[in-house]
Design a protein around this motif. Structure first.
Motif, PDB file in Angstrom:
ATOM      1  N   UNK A 230      23.067  17.276  20.299  1.00  0.00           N
ATOM      2  CA  UNK A 230      23.793  18.914  20.081  1.00  0.00           C
ATOM      3  C   UNK A 230      22.743  19.684  19.252  1.00  0.00           C
ATOM      4  N   UNK A 231      22.223  19.231  18.252  1.00  0.00           N
ATOM      5  CA  UNK A 231      21.264  20.285  17.569  1.00  0.00           C
ATOM      6  C   UNK A 231      19.976  20.540  18.284  1.00  0.00           C
ATOM      7  N   UNK A 232      19.534  19.525  19.069  1.00  0.00           N
ATOM      8  CA  UNK A 232      18.422  19.749  19.889  1.00  0.00           C
ATOM      9  C   UNK A 232      18.678  20.907  20.631  1.00  0.00           C
TER      10      UNK A 232
ATOM     11  N   UNK B 277      17.128  24.563  21.502  1.00  0.00           N
ATOM     12  CA  UNK B 277      16.266  24.819  22.994  1.00  0.00           C
ATOM     13  C   UNK B 277      17.190  26.224  23.319  1.00  0.00           C
ATOM     14  N   UNK B 278      18.528  26.242  23.220  1.00  0.00           N
ATOM     15  CA  UNK B 278      19.272  27.365  23.454  1.00  0.00           C
ATOM     16  C   UNK B 278      18.723  28.601  22.835  1.00  0.00           C
ATOM     17  N   UNK B 279      18.594  28.649  21.419  1.00  0.00           N
ATOM     18  CA  UNK B 279      18.086  29.688  20.670  1.00  0.00           C
ATOM     19  C   UNK B 279      16.659  30.220  21.219  1.00  0.00           C
TER      20      UNK B 279
ATOM     21  N   UNK C 253      12.759  33.738  23.930  1.00  0.00           N
ATOM     22  CA  UNK C 253      11.617  33.867  24.584  1.00  0.00           C
ATOM     23  C   UNK C 253      11.399  33.262  26.011  1.00  0.00           C
ATOM     24  N   UNK C 254      12.720  32.786  26.576  1.00  0.00           N
ATOM     25  CA  UNK C 254      12.789  32.245  27.980  1.00  0.00           C
ATOM     26  C   UNK C 254      12.117  33.228  29.135  1.00  0.00           C
ATOM     27  N   UNK C 255      12.521  34.267  29.156  1.00  0.00           N
ATOM     28  CA  UNK C 255      12.273  35.016  30.216  1.00  0.00           C
ATOM     29  C   UNK C 255      11.046  35.595  30.342  1.00  0.00           C
TER      30      UNK C 255
END
Length: 132
Positions: A30-32, A36-38, A43-45
């Motif tokens: 869950x922490x990982x 990743x979501x944050x 920076x994802x896009x």
């Protein structure tokens, strides 16, 4: 007086070396995933655009990896349509595009009402209804 646990008595907190409890694994996962979501939100896009521009092969692998494995795409769905149905679709698309192409010279060749230009007759190519 409480009896001190002996070395042979199993304890709920005892576990084999290198093993994690299900709760610990879930907490770690869950922490990982939250990290990743944050990171993706931040920076994802930009990273996706950079990969697309600099490494298109990796971008394609990424796109394909998120598609369902059993995805069935019928690219040519015009096979089931008659010539009249295809003509009707073409004229519908021309009607939608006409306002965007009304600058002089851009709309030339589009079908006009009454069939003056465009596709007034069936195409004379190879096909089931083509003249032999």
């Amino acid at each position: 007086m409480a009896k001190a646990p002996s070395a042979g008595d199993p304890q709920p907190h005892d576990q084999a070396p290198g093993k994690r409890t299900k709760r610990a694994k879930k907490t770690l996962a869950d922490g990982f995933l939250e990290a990743i979501r944050a990171d993706f939100r931040a920076h994802g896009a930009g990273v996706i655009a950079e990969v697309r521009a600099e490494k298109p092969d990796q971008y394609l692998k990424l796109v394909l990896s998120v598609l369902p494995k059993d995805l069935s795409i019928n690219i040519n769905n015009l096979d089931a349509l008659s010539d009249d149905e295809i003509r009707q679709r073409i004229r519908g698309l021309e009607a939608v595009l006409r306002p965007f192409l009304e600058r002089p010279g851009l709309a030339k060749g589009l079908a006009q009402p009454g069939g003056k230009e465009g596709i007034p007759q069936p195409a004379g190519g190879a096909g089931p209804e083509a003249p032999h």
